[in-house]
Design an enzyme around this catalytic site. Structure first.
Site, PDB file in Angstrom:
ATOM      1  N   ARG A 124      -4.289   1.021  10.562  1.00 15.07           N
ATOM      2  CA  ARG A 124      -4.759   0.632   8.904  1.00 15.07           C
ATOM      3  C   ARG A 124      -6.067   1.150   8.783  1.00 15.07           C
ATOM      4  O   ARG A 124      -7.066   0.575   9.643  1.00 15.07           O
ATOM      5  CB  ARG A 124      -4.609  -0.827   8.495  1.00 15.07           C
ATOM      6  CG  ARG A 124      -5.118  -1.189   6.914  1.00 15.07           C
ATOM      7  CD  ARG A 124      -5.066  -2.524   6.869  1.00 15.07           C
ATOM      8  NE  ARG A 124      -3.573  -2.578   6.202  1.00 15.07           N
ATOM      9  CZ  ARG A 124      -3.168  -3.400   5.171  1.00 15.07           C
ATOM     10  NH1 ARG A 124      -3.964  -4.370   4.838  1.00 15.07           N
ATOM     11  NH2 ARG A 124      -1.739  -3.358   4.956  1.00 15.07           N
ATOM     12  N   HIS A 134       0.772   3.771   1.356  1.00 20.80           N
ATOM     13  CA  HIS A 134       1.187   2.513   2.028  1.00 20.80           C
ATOM     14  C   HIS A 134       2.539   2.543   2.214  1.00 20.80           C
ATOM     15  O   HIS A 134       3.282   2.052   1.495  1.00 20.80           O
ATOM     16  CB  HIS A 134       0.567   1.355   1.188  1.00 20.80           C
ATOM     17  CG  HIS A 134       0.787  -0.101   1.924  1.00 20.80           C
ATOM     18  ND1 HIS A 134       1.034  -0.088   3.238  1.00 20.80           N
ATOM     19  CD2 HIS A 134       0.535  -1.163   1.345  1.00 20.80           C
ATOM     20  CE1 HIS A 134       1.030  -1.433   3.555  1.00 20.80           C
ATOM     21  NE2 HIS A 134       0.823  -2.191   2.399  1.00 20.80           N
ATOM     22  N   GLN A 176       5.092  -0.727   2.840  1.00 17.78           N
ATOM     23  CA  GLN A 176       5.160  -1.654   1.609  1.00 17.78           C
ATOM     24  C   GLN A 176       6.417  -1.103   0.968  1.00 17.78           C
ATOM     25  O   GLN A 176       7.107  -1.724   0.562  1.00 17.78           O
ATOM     26  CB  GLN A 176       3.877  -1.407   0.923  1.00 17.78           C
ATOM     27  CG  GLN A 176       4.139  -2.324  -0.229  1.00 17.78           C
ATOM     28  CD  GLN A 176       4.128  -3.893  -0.252  1.00 17.78           C
ATOM     29  OE1 GLN A 176       3.199  -4.279   0.599  1.00 17.78           O
ATOM     30  NE2 GLN A 176       5.095  -4.288  -0.570  1.00 17.78           N
ATOM     31  N   ASP A 203      -0.547  -3.664  -8.716  1.00 12.87           N
ATOM     32  CA  ASP A 203      -1.183  -3.812  -7.574  1.00 12.87           C
ATOM     33  C   ASP A 203      -2.714  -4.248  -8.120  1.00 12.87           C
ATOM     34  O   ASP A 203      -2.880  -4.011  -9.280  1.00 12.87           O
ATOM     35  CB  ASP A 203      -1.155  -2.700  -6.747  1.00 12.87           C
ATOM     36  CG  ASP A 203      -1.951  -2.735  -5.536  1.00 12.87           C
ATOM     37  OD1 ASP A 203      -2.275  -3.794  -4.978  1.00 12.87           O
ATOM     38  OD2 ASP A 203      -2.309  -1.627  -4.899  1.00 12.87           O
ATOM     39  N   CYS A 213       2.785  -5.947  -4.527  1.00 12.00           N
ATOM     40  CA  CYS A 213       2.602  -6.042  -3.275  1.00 12.00           C
ATOM     41  C   CYS A 213       2.054  -6.855  -2.473  1.00 12.00           C
ATOM     42  O   CYS A 213       2.172  -7.407  -1.170  1.00 12.00           O
ATOM     43  CB  CYS A 213       2.019  -4.542  -2.813  1.00 12.00           C
ATOM     44  SG  CYS A 213       0.483  -4.159  -3.345  1.00 12.00           S
ATOM     45  N   ARG A 258       9.117  -7.244   4.105  1.00  9.11           N
ATOM     46  CA  ARG A 258       8.220  -6.336   4.945  1.00  9.11           C
ATOM     47  C   ARG A 258       8.634  -6.532   6.509  1.00  9.11           C
ATOM     48  O   ARG A 258       8.660  -5.455   7.153  1.00  9.11           O
ATOM     49  CB  ARG A 258       6.604  -6.832   4.819  1.00  9.11           C
ATOM     50  CG  ARG A 258       6.277  -6.816   3.495  1.00  9.11           C
ATOM     51  CD  ARG A 258       5.778  -5.232   2.983  1.00  9.11           C
ATOM     52  NE  ARG A 258       5.227  -4.462   4.269  1.00  9.11           N
ATOM     53  CZ  ARG A 258       3.882  -4.104   4.355  1.00  9.11           C
ATOM     54  NH1 ARG A 258       3.167  -4.964   3.408  1.00  9.11           N
ATOM     55  NH2 ARG A 258       3.447  -3.564   5.135  1.00  9.11           N
TER      56      ARG A 258
HETATM   57  N1  NVA Z   1      -4.010  -1.207  -3.017  1.00 11.22           N
HETATM   58  C1  NVA Z   1      -4.492  -2.186  -2.295  1.00 11.22           C
HETATM   59  C2  NVA Z   1      -3.284  -2.661  -1.398  1.00 11.22           C
HETATM   60  C3  NVA Z   1      -3.129  -3.771  -0.353  1.00 11.22           C
HETATM   61  C4  NVA Z   1      -1.965  -4.107   0.256  1.00 11.22           C
HETATM   62  C5  NVA Z   1      -5.384  -1.855  -1.318  1.00 11.22           C
HETATM   63  O1  NVA Z   1      -5.625  -0.849  -0.471  1.00 11.22           O
HETATM   64  O2  NVA Z   1      -6.490  -2.679  -1.017  1.00 11.22           O
HETATM   65  N1   CP Z   2       0.692  -5.744   0.859  1.00  8.10           N
HETATM   66  C1   CP Z   2       0.003  -5.692   1.934  1.00  8.10           C
HETATM   67  O1   CP Z   2       0.082  -4.656   2.693  1.00  8.10           O
HETATM   68  O2   CP Z   2      -0.563  -6.987   2.330  1.00  8.10           O
HETATM   69  P1   CP Z   2      -1.583  -7.040   3.503  1.00  8.10           P
HETATM   70  O3   CP Z   2      -2.911  -6.570   3.044  1.00  8.10           O
HETATM   71  O4   CP Z   2      -1.892  -8.653   3.362  1.00  8.10           O
HETATM   72  O5   CP Z   2      -1.208  -6.494   4.715  1.00  8.10           O
END
Ligand code: NVA
Ligand code: CP
Length: 307
Positions: A103, A130, A133, A224, A264, A292
């Protein structure tokens, strides 16, 4: 399903339509207890440079349930935080781990990691995509409607990583997708074009600034956060621009009567979604979060070559 042994998942478009359906099918069987796969002594590394609850914990539990081990390698505990280059980190971790989920911010960073590592590299979220997800989202939709075609998903909000992978995922499985975003916050044009190319004449891909028109007759409403990780400084400025894209009861009532609501998570209640809707009867966010675990367990088993 045909095994994904040794492959990377950097973008959802790294999978073809049959492969996405294959992962979903395997995940559904594993969730139902109809199949129990094991990969003992395999080690998953989690290289996370951003916060995570669902992705970190679901990947860890999935690997434990497969009989494997997990190493939590967040940047602060490795030499990554002191500037060791990705090209070196990748070649070293490749010698220890069997699979890695990363990540980070820049998509190019995981692409570079994958070029220097032989082991499967999984995108656990970047600023661009992502994919993990969306595998869980598709399983949730399939469970609800018994299939993925002849349905419309409407995404409302920011043109971010989640909607990029949703565009690709919906196109791959033949699910119509409408994306309602404020002007200036549209999804990446190259990804929209790629989704249209993948969808062909099987399903629709629409981007519009009109939220009310986009939700009409939709069976799935999805949102989101308005400011993703790394965009916190612009969060307050975005609130008035995104207000009419909020999933609230009035917008839900314009969708199909059977519509479900997905997010998500984490959610900012009373911003992109109201408390009433996320806690309401049409919300499926907890099943979505659970999925997930099942989809990533299927993905790990396949990438490690035991499925
Ligand atoms: N769009 C959000 C998704 C988090 C799971 C982010 O990147 O923070
Ligand atoms: N939806 C998701 O990826 O959540 P986290 O950021 O908690 O992993």
């Amino acid at each position: 399903m045909k095994s994904l042994r040794g492959r990377d998942l950097l973008s959802l478009a790294d999978l073809n339509s049959d492969e996405v359906y294959g992962v979903l099918d395997l995940a559904a069987k594993m969730k139902a207890g109809a199949i129990n796969l094991q990969c003992p002594q395999k080690v998953l590394g989690l290289v996370f440079q951003k916060a995570s609850t669902r992705t970190r914990v679901s990947f860890s539990v999935a690997m434990y349930q497969l009989g494997g081990q997990v190493l939590d390698l967040n940047a602060n505990v490795t030499q990554v935080s002191r500037g060791e280059p990705t090209t070196d980190t990748a070649r070293v971790l490749d010698r220890y781990l069997d699979i890695v989920a990363i990540r980070t911010f820049d998509q190019q960073e995981i692409e570079e990691f994958a070029r220097y590592a032989e082991i499967p590299v999984i995108n656990a979220l970047t600023d661009l995509e992502h994919p993990c997800q969306i595998l869980a989202d598709l399983l949730t939709i399939q469970e609800e409607f018994g299939g993925l075609t002849d349905l419309t998903l409407t995404y409302l909000g920011d043109g971010n990583n989640v909607v990029h992978s949703l565009l690709l995922g919906c196109a791959l499985v033949g699910l119509n997708i409408k994306v309602a975003v404020p002007s200036g916050y549209e999804p990446n044009l190259a990804i929209v074009d790629k989704a249209k190319q993948l969808a062909g004449d099987r399903s629709q891909v629409v981007v519009t600034p009109d939220p009310q028109c986009a939700v009409k007759d939709a069976q799935i409403l999805y949102t989101d956060v308005w400011a993703s990780m790394g965009q916190e400084a612009s969060a307050d400025d975005r609130i008035p621009l995104f207000q009419s894209y909020q999933i609230n009861q009035s917008l839900v009532s314009m969708a199909s009567k059977e519509a479900i609501v997905l997010h998500c998570l984490p959610a900012h209640r009373e911003e992109e979604i109201t408390n009433e809707v996320i806690e309401g009867p049409q919300s499926r966010v907890w099943d979505q979060a659970e999925n997930r675990l099942h989809t990533q367990k299927a993905l790990l088993a396949s990438l490690l070559g035991v499925a």
